[in-house]
Design a protein around this motif. Structure first.
Motif, mmCIF file in Angstrom:
data_model
loop_
_atom_site.group_PDB
_atom_site.id
_atom_site.type_symbol
_atom_site.label_atom_id
_atom_site.label_comp_id
_atom_site.label_asym_id
_atom_site.label_seq_id
_atom_site.Cartn_x
_atom_site.Cartn_y
_atom_site.Cartn_z
ATOM 1 N N VAL A 81 19.570 -17.776 -49.604
ATOM 2 C CA VAL A 81 20.868 -17.185 -49.953
ATOM 3 C C VAL A 81 21.408 -17.797 -51.234
ATOM 4 O O VAL A 81 21.828 -17.087 -52.159
ATOM 5 C CB VAL A 81 21.883 -17.371 -48.804
ATOM 6 N N ASN A 82 21.392 -19.125 -51.285
ATOM 7 C CA ASN A 82 21.969 -19.806 -52.445
ATOM 8 C C ASN A 82 21.208 -19.469 -53.719
ATOM 9 O O ASN A 82 21.806 -19.186 -54.763
ATOM 10 C CB ASN A 82 21.954 -21.319 -52.204
ATOM 11 N N CYS A 83 19.864 -19.505 -53.638
ATOM 12 C CA CYS A 83 19.053 -19.176 -54.814
ATOM 13 C C CYS A 83 19.325 -17.745 -55.260
ATOM 14 O O CYS A 83 19.643 -17.491 -56.424
ATOM 15 C CB CYS A 83 17.573 -19.317 -54.490
ATOM 16 N N THR A 84 19.201 -16.819 -54.316
ATOM 17 C CA THR A 84 19.356 -15.409 -54.677
ATOM 18 C C THR A 84 20.769 -15.122 -55.157
ATOM 19 O O THR A 84 20.965 -14.453 -56.180
ATOM 20 C CB THR A 84 19.022 -14.510 -53.462
ATOM 21 N N GLU A 85 21.743 -15.639 -54.417
ATOM 22 C CA GLU A 85 23.144 -15.357 -54.720
ATOM 23 C C GLU A 85 23.555 -15.918 -56.084
ATOM 24 O O GLU A 85 24.020 -15.181 -56.958
ATOM 25 C CB GLU A 85 24.009 -15.972 -53.613
ATOM 26 N N LEU A 86 23.359 -17.215 -56.253
ATOM 27 C CA LEU A 86 23.822 -17.868 -57.487
ATOM 28 C C LEU A 86 22.957 -17.503 -58.696
ATOM 29 O O LEU A 86 23.479 -17.241 -59.781
ATOM 30 C CB LEU A 86 23.849 -19.383 -57.303
ATOM 31 N N VAL A 87 21.630 -17.489 -58.482
ATOM 32 C CA VAL A 87 20.734 -17.174 -59.600
ATOM 33 C C VAL A 87 20.917 -15.720 -60.031
ATOM 34 O O VAL A 87 20.993 -15.420 -61.229
ATOM 35 C CB VAL A 87 19.262 -17.463 -59.224
ATOM 36 N N THR A 88 20.989 -14.798 -59.057
ATOM 37 C CA THR A 88 21.184 -13.385 -59.402
ATOM 38 C C THR A 88 22.527 -13.171 -60.087
ATOM 39 O O THR A 88 22.616 -12.433 -61.080
ATOM 40 C CB THR A 88 21.092 -12.501 -58.130
ATOM 41 N N TYR A 89 23.570 -13.811 -59.556
ATOM 42 C CA TYR A 89 24.887 -13.706 -60.186
ATOM 43 C C TYR A 89 24.832 -14.214 -61.629
ATOM 44 O O TYR A 89 25.332 -13.575 -62.555
ATOM 45 C CB TYR A 89 25.924 -14.500 -59.387
ATOM 46 N N ASP A 90 24.205 -15.380 -61.797
ATOM 47 C CA ASP A 90 24.036 -15.976 -63.123
ATOM 48 C C ASP A 90 23.331 -15.015 -64.081
ATOM 49 O O ASP A 90 23.783 -14.777 -65.198
ATOM 50 C CB ASP A 90 23.204 -17.262 -63.003
ATOM 51 N N LEU A 91 22.190 -14.478 -63.630
ATOM 52 C CA LEU A 91 21.355 -13.635 -64.499
ATOM 53 C C LEU A 91 22.033 -12.300 -64.820
ATOM 54 O O LEU A 91 21.969 -11.827 -65.964
ATOM 55 C CB LEU A 91 19.991 -13.401 -63.848
ATOM 56 N N ILE A 92 22.648 -11.679 -63.816
ATOM 57 C CA ILE A 92 23.330 -10.398 -64.056
ATOM 58 C C ILE A 92 24.490 -10.590 -65.018
ATOM 59 O O ILE A 92 24.666 -9.831 -65.981
ATOM 60 C CB ILE A 92 23.822 -9.775 -62.725
ATOM 61 N N LYS A 93 25.273 -11.626 -64.771
ATOM 62 C CA LYS A 93 26.425 -11.892 -65.634
ATOM 63 C C LYS A 93 25.964 -12.215 -67.059
ATOM 64 O O LYS A 93 26.552 -11.733 -68.038
ATOM 65 C CB LYS A 93 27.244 -13.056 -65.063
ATOM 66 N N GLU A 94 24.904 -13.005 -67.158
ATOM 67 C CA GLU A 94 24.370 -13.372 -68.470
ATOM 68 C C GLU A 94 23.889 -12.131 -69.234
ATOM 69 O O GLU A 94 24.135 -11.987 -70.435
ATOM 70 C CB GLU A 94 23.215 -14.354 -68.283
ATOM 71 N N ALA A 95 23.195 -11.223 -68.519
ATOM 72 C CA ALA A 95 22.689 -9.992 -69.145
ATOM 73 C C ALA A 95 23.832 -9.091 -69.601
ATOM 74 O O ALA A 95 23.790 -8.505 -70.695
ATOM 75 C CB ALA A 95 21.786 -9.247 -68.172
#
Length: 318
Positions: free
Chosen positions: A189-203
Motif C-alpha cells: 500500500v505504502n509503495c503503491t500509494e506514495l510512489v504512484t502519487y509522487d510519479l503522477i504528480k511529478e508527471a
C-alpha cells in the motif's frame, strides 16, 4: 512530496509528521463507513460470521451499509472509529510523514530519486509504521467486524477495554496478530500509494497539465488510490480475516490464505473490492489534499513566527 520549487524550503520533519497524522484522521472521519462495509464483506463466508448473522447477507457497498443501518443502527458504521484514529495518528504519521526523509537518506540528499529508491523508502516507512501501530489495527478490525445485534454477545465494549482484554486473553502476540500480512499489505500500500502519487504528480507538473494546487493533488490521489486497491486487495482480505479470527481458527496468515483459496476460490481475495476502492480512493483524495494544505498552512504559520521573532523589538524611552 514532489513539486517544491528550488527557492522553497522543504517542511521540517515535525510539520510533515503532524500534518500526515491529522490529515489521515480527517480522511478516516469522512470514509470510515466505507471501510467498515469493506471489512464486513471481507469476513463474509467465515464460519463465525455466518453463525452470528445467519439471516444477514451483505451485497455490494450501498447494500452492506443499508443492511448495517437497518439491522444494527447508524452508529454501527463507525464501530472502531476511536481505534481507527489511534491507528492513523501512530501509523500515517510515520509512513507518510517520514517518507521524504527516508527517501533522502537512501539517495544521500540527491534530487530526483529513481522509482527503486521510492519503493524502498515506501517499504521502509510502511514496515516501521506497522511495527508501532499494529495493536490499534487489530482492535479497529475486530470492532468493525463486531455485530450490534440483539442476542449476539459483544466481544468488546470500548477501545481501551479491547486493548486490555486482548492482552489478558491472548498476550502480546494477540495485539500484534497478523503483523506479517499487515507488513506485507502496508509495504504494498505504502509503495503503491506514495510512489504512484509522487510519479503522477511529478508527471502532471512536468508537462504543465496543472499547477501544484488542489486539482493536481486530487487527480494524483485518485490515481494512487485505484492502483493501490488493485495491488493490495488480496493481502488486505487475508490480513482482515486473520486479525479478526478467534485463537486457533488459522495456524498462520499463510494457512488463512490457503483456506480461503481452497474453500471459497480465488475470487475470495477480491471480496469487498468496490468498497475497498471507494474507501481507498476517497481516503487518498481527502488525505493527500488535507496533507498538502496542512503542510502549507503550518509552513506559513512557521514563517510568520520566525519573522516576528527576528524583528528587533524597539526599546521604550525611559
Amino acid at each position: 512530496m514532489v513539486g517544491l520549487k528550488p527557492s522553497e524550503v522543504p517542511p521540517p520533519l515535525g510539520v510533515k509528521v503532524l500534518s500526515a497524522g491529522t490529515a489521515a484522521c480527517i480522511a478516516d472521519l469522512v470514509t470510515f463507513p466505507l471501510d467498515t462495509a469493506k471489512v464486513r464483506l471481507q469476513i463474509q463466508g467465515e464460519k463465525a460470521a455466518v453463525e452470528a448473522a445467519k439471516n444477514i447477507r451483505y451485497r455490494g457497498v450501498l447494500g452492506t451499509i443499508g443492511t448495517m443501518v437497518r439491522t444494527e443502527g447508524p452508529r454501527s458504521l463507525y464501530n472502531g472509529l476511536v481505534a481507527g484514529l489511534h491507528r492513523q495518528m501512530a501509523f500515517a504519521s510515520i509512513r507518510i510523514g517520514f517518507y521524504d526523509n527516508v527517501k533522502q537518506f537512501y539517495t544521500r540528499g540527491k534530487e530526483n530519486p529513481g522509482v527503486t529508491v521510492r519503493i524502498l523508502a515506501g517499504c521502509t516507512t510502511g514496515a516501521m509504521a506497522v511495527s508501532v501501530a499494529q495493536p490499534t489495527d487489530v482492535v479497529k478490525v475486530r470492532f468493525q467486524a463486531q455485530l450490534n445485534l440483539t442476542g449476539v454477545e459483544r466481544r468488546y465494549g470500548g477501545a481501551l477495554q479491547a486493548y486490555r482484554q486482548i492482552f489478558r486473553d491472548e498476550g502480546l502476540r494477540g495485539l500484534w496478530k497478523g503483523t506479517l500480512p499487515n507488513i506485507t499489505r502496508n509495504a504494498l500500500v505504502n509503495c503503491t500509494e506514495l510512489v504512484t502519487y509522487d510519479l503522477i504528480k511529478e508527471a502532471i507538473l512536468k508537462h504543465k497539465l496543472l499547477t501544484d494546487n488542489l486539482p493536481c493533488h486530487f487527480v494524483s490521489a485518485f490515481g494512487a488510490g485505484f492502483c493501490t486497491t488493485v495491488i493490495a486487495s488480496p493481502v488486505d482480505v487475508v490480513k482482515t480475516r486473520y486479525m479478526n479470527s478467534p485463537p486457533g481458527q488459522y495456524t498462520s496468515a499463510i494457512n488463512c490464505a490457503w483456506t480461503m483459496l481452497t474453500k471459497e476460490g480465488p475470487t475470495a481475495f477480491y471480496k469487498g473490492f468496490v468498497p475497498s476502492f471507494l474507501r481507498l480512493g476517497s481516503w487518498n483524495v481527502v488525505m493527500f489534499v488535507s496533507f498538502e494544505q496542512l503542510k502549507r498552512a503550518m509552513m506559513v504559520s512557521k514563517k510568520k513566527v520566525d519573522v516576528s521573532e527576528s524583528v528587533p523589538k524597539r526599546e521604550e524611552p525611559l
